[in-house]
Scaffold this active site. Structure first.
Site, PDB file in Angstrom:
ATOM      1  N   ASP A 116       5.988   0.932   7.593  1.00 36.20           N
ATOM      2  CA  ASP A 116       4.628   0.583   7.144  1.00 36.20           C
ATOM      3  C   ASP A 116       4.195   1.500   6.002  1.00 36.20           C
ATOM      4  O   ASP A 116       3.718   2.584   6.254  1.00 36.20           O
ATOM      5  CB  ASP A 116       3.697   0.705   8.356  1.00 36.20           C
ATOM      6  CG  ASP A 116       2.275   0.253   8.062  1.00 36.20           C
ATOM      7  OD1 ASP A 116       2.027  -0.253   6.961  1.00 36.20           O
ATOM      8  OD2 ASP A 116       1.408   0.440   8.934  1.00 36.20           O
ATOM      9  N   GLU A 152       3.479  -5.978   4.815  1.00 37.10           N
ATOM     10  CA  GLU A 152       3.147  -5.312   6.084  1.00 37.10           C
ATOM     11  C   GLU A 152       4.293  -5.650   7.026  1.00 37.10           C
ATOM     12  O   GLU A 152       4.936  -6.694   6.868  1.00 37.10           O
ATOM     13  CB  GLU A 152       1.837  -5.870   6.668  1.00 37.10           C
ATOM     14  CG  GLU A 152       0.569  -5.286   6.072  1.00 37.10           C
ATOM     15  CD  GLU A 152       0.385  -3.812   6.370  1.00 37.10           C
ATOM     16  OE1 GLU A 152       0.720  -3.366   7.483  1.00 37.10           O
ATOM     17  OE2 GLU A 152      -0.066  -3.094   5.466  1.00 37.10           O
ATOM     18  N   HIS A 188       0.851  -1.203   0.000  1.00 34.52           N
ATOM     19  CA  HIS A 188       0.000   0.000   0.000  1.00 34.52           C
ATOM     20  C   HIS A 188       0.884   1.250   0.000  1.00 34.52           C
ATOM     21  O   HIS A 188       1.915   1.301   0.664  1.00 34.52           O
ATOM     22  CB  HIS A 188      -1.000  -0.011   1.150  1.00 34.52           C
ATOM     23  CG  HIS A 188      -0.439   0.050   2.529  1.00 34.52           C
ATOM     24  ND1 HIS A 188      -0.063   1.225   3.137  1.00 34.52           N
ATOM     25  CD2 HIS A 188      -0.223  -0.929   3.450  1.00 34.52           C
ATOM     26  CE1 HIS A 188       0.352   0.971   4.365  1.00 34.52           C
ATOM     27  NE2 HIS A 188       0.285  -0.325   4.580  1.00 34.52           N
ATOM     28  N   HIS A 230       3.054   3.389  12.761  1.00 33.65           N
ATOM     29  CA  HIS A 230       2.025   4.358  13.191  1.00 33.65           C
ATOM     30  C   HIS A 230       2.490   5.240  14.335  1.00 33.65           C
ATOM     31  O   HIS A 230       1.672   5.871  14.989  1.00 33.65           O
ATOM     32  CB  HIS A 230       0.722   3.652  13.612  1.00 33.65           C
ATOM     33  CG  HIS A 230       0.038   2.953  12.469  1.00 33.65           C
ATOM     34  ND1 HIS A 230      -1.303   2.677  12.469  1.00 33.65           N
ATOM     35  CD2 HIS A 230       0.506   2.488  11.296  1.00 33.65           C
ATOM     36  CE1 HIS A 230      -1.621   2.050  11.347  1.00 33.65           C
ATOM     37  NE2 HIS A 230      -0.527   1.928  10.618  1.00 33.65           N
ATOM     38  N   GLU A 269      -5.003   2.060   2.211  1.00 34.02           N
ATOM     39  CA  GLU A 269      -5.033   0.895   3.103  1.00 34.02           C
ATOM     40  C   GLU A 269      -5.275   1.329   4.543  1.00 34.02           C
ATOM     41  O   GLU A 269      -6.018   0.685   5.291  1.00 34.02           O
ATOM     42  CB  GLU A 269      -3.697   0.131   3.007  1.00 34.02           C
ATOM     43  CG  GLU A 269      -3.705  -1.229   3.707  1.00 34.02           C
ATOM     44  CD  GLU A 269      -3.287  -1.193   5.175  1.00 34.02           C
ATOM     45  OE1 GLU A 269      -3.411  -2.228   5.842  1.00 34.02           O
ATOM     46  OE2 GLU A 269      -2.852  -0.129   5.676  1.00 34.02           O
ATOM     47  N   GLU A 270      -4.648   2.445   4.910  1.00 33.97           N
ATOM     48  CA  GLU A 270      -4.686   2.856   6.320  1.00 33.97           C
ATOM     49  C   GLU A 270      -6.053   3.368   6.754  1.00 33.97           C
ATOM     50  O   GLU A 270      -6.291   3.563   7.939  1.00 33.97           O
ATOM     51  CB  GLU A 270      -3.622   3.943   6.575  1.00 33.97           C
ATOM     52  CG  GLU A 270      -2.187   3.482   6.349  1.00 33.97           C
ATOM     53  CD  GLU A 270      -1.697   2.487   7.410  1.00 33.97           C
ATOM     54  OE1 GLU A 270      -2.488   2.152   8.311  1.00 33.97           O
ATOM     55  OE2 GLU A 270      -0.541   2.060   7.298  1.00 33.97           O
ATOM     56  N   ASP A 316      -0.097   4.389   0.774  1.00 29.57           N
ATOM     57  CA  ASP A 316      -0.430   5.461   1.727  1.00 29.57           C
ATOM     58  C   ASP A 316       0.187   5.191   3.098  1.00 29.57           C
ATOM     59  O   ASP A 316       0.588   4.067   3.412  1.00 29.57           O
ATOM     60  CB  ASP A 316      -1.953   5.613   1.847  1.00 29.57           C
ATOM     61  CG  ASP A 316      -2.635   4.357   2.390  1.00 29.57           C
ATOM     62  OD1 ASP A 316      -2.255   3.246   1.986  1.00 29.57           O
ATOM     63  OD2 ASP A 316      -3.542   4.487   3.235  1.00 29.57           O
TER      64      ASP A 316
END
Ligand SMILES: [Zn+2]
Length: 384
Positions: free
Chosen positions: A114, A171, A84, A357, A146-147, A86
């Site tokens: 990530d 991931e 992903h 994150h 995705e997030e 984003d």
């Protein structure tokens, strides 16, 4: 170009989910074209009017080279590497969020872990492979959003953009292959009451008292669900959370409405709406003693769990190559969408989800470089 240089360029492109991912897609598209991929864009405008793009880059295989395939068009991709594009937002105080910084063998930056590390590894792995010599179809898939709910991958699945046999979803798993994951579901529940002056509660019906009784019922359901267990998950049962609640307007008004958010993570083989059936049963019981009990349930999200068999060739290959047993993930991934497209799916990549994150997320350089090797071997094992 080293994998670290590629990661530096990817991190420098701000691709927070709220922005368009057009810039990072253009970057990976250019890289894929140089490597000899045929690329296909799947653009759309999101609910905020922002352009989002999924990109599928496929290594071309001549028709005659596709064993057992009469027509190559639409034939299944043997192996897809999915990343992903984003990232989650970053704190304004993290001034180096877009500037990849190396410290103590770790690379820091938003998305470094990530999941731009996996994308950098995939782009680097294909540079060491003669794509035109591959006998089976190989693809790189880059997704949007995705997030914020795996929205890009869901669009690819809904559009049946391709069919695939095996998929590795990037991931941060510290290079452990993850072959199963819980589902992720959210519902908003609004319990209705009837407002009245609080001095005369007999003229009203408290939505908060009603919600409290329903929530007590949901807590009992949660306890019941603990008995249905799947080995390999932590914890091994479906979990429930009521994370937000809001109701009433003033201390002297009998509340007319109370809303709460119900979130649950279902183990494999349990349907995503199974919990809602149990909640409906609890509501039916409440209505028995409270004929006016009224509530609305709006199911906002129902992501399936996923499970790829332990004896899948992809699981076996990754277990052997990493020397790590496969495990399960507790966080939501794009795996259900890839499974919907036909793929036996494993979630796998460098970096640790526990540092994702957050400010100063990082990927260890050693894992990043190891990932390049493993992905290159995967392409050779499944497509050469
Ligand atoms: Zn991610």
């Amino acid at each position: 170009m080293t994998v670290e240089d590629t990661l530096r360029e990817l991190v420098a492109i701000d691709s927070v989910s709220s922005r368009s991912n057009a810039e990072i897609i253009s970057y990976v598209e250019a890289r894929c074209k140089i490597s000899g991929f045929e690329v296909r864009r799947f653009p759309h405008i999101d609910e905020h009017g922002v352009e989002k793009i999924n990109l599928v880059a496929q290594a071309s295989v001549r028709d005659s080279d596709v064993a057992g395939s009469q027509t190559a068009v639409g034939a299944a991709i043997e192996l897809a590497l999915v990343g992903h594009t984003d990232t989650v937002p970053y704190d304004a105080g993290w001034t180096d969020a877009l500037n990849l910084t190396r410290r103590d063998g770790k690379l820091f930056g938003r998305g470094a872990c990530d999941t731009k590390a996996f994308i950098a590894a995939a782009l680097t792995a294909v540079e060491n492979i003669e794509l035109q010599k591959l006998k089976k179809r190989f693809a790189l898939v880059f997704t949007a959003d995705e997030e914020i709910g795996c929205l890009g991958a869901k669009r690819l699945a809904a559009a049946k953009a391709f069919a695939a046999r095996y998929a590795i979803i990037g991931e941060p798993t510290s290079l452990q292959p993850m072959r199963a994951g819980k589902g992720y579901c959210v519902a908003e529940i609004t319990v209705h009451g009837r407002e009245a002056h609080s001095a005369y509660p007999q003229f009203g019906a408290s939505a908060i008292f009603r919600a409290a009784r329903l929530i007590e019922g949901i807590e009992a359901i949660a306890a019941d669900l603990e008995r249905d267990q799947r080995a390999g998950f932590d914890p091994p049962y479906t979990t429930i959370n009521i994370g937000m609640i809001n109701g009433g307007t003033a201390k002297n008004i009998v509340p007319g409405a109370c809303r709460f958010t119900l979130e649950w993570r279902a183990i494999p083989e349990q349907k995503t709406d199974y919990l809602l059936e149990l909640v409906e049963n609890a509501i039916t019981k409440l209505k028995h003693d409270d004929l006016d009990f009224l509530c609305d349930i709006s199911a906002n999200r129902a992501d399936d769990s996923f499970e790829t068999p332990a004896d899948s060739p992809l699981v076996q290959f990754l277990e052997q190559t990493t020397n790590k047993l496969s495990g399960t993930v507790a966080f939501g991934t794009e795996a259900p969408s890839m499974i919907a497209l036909g793929a036996e799916t494993v979630v796998f990549g460098p970096g640790d989800i526990r540092v994702a994150h957050r400010t100063d997320e990082f990927v260890p350089v050693g894992e990043l470089e190891q990932c390049v090797n493993i992905l290159r071997q995967a392409i050779e094992r499944f497509c050469a």
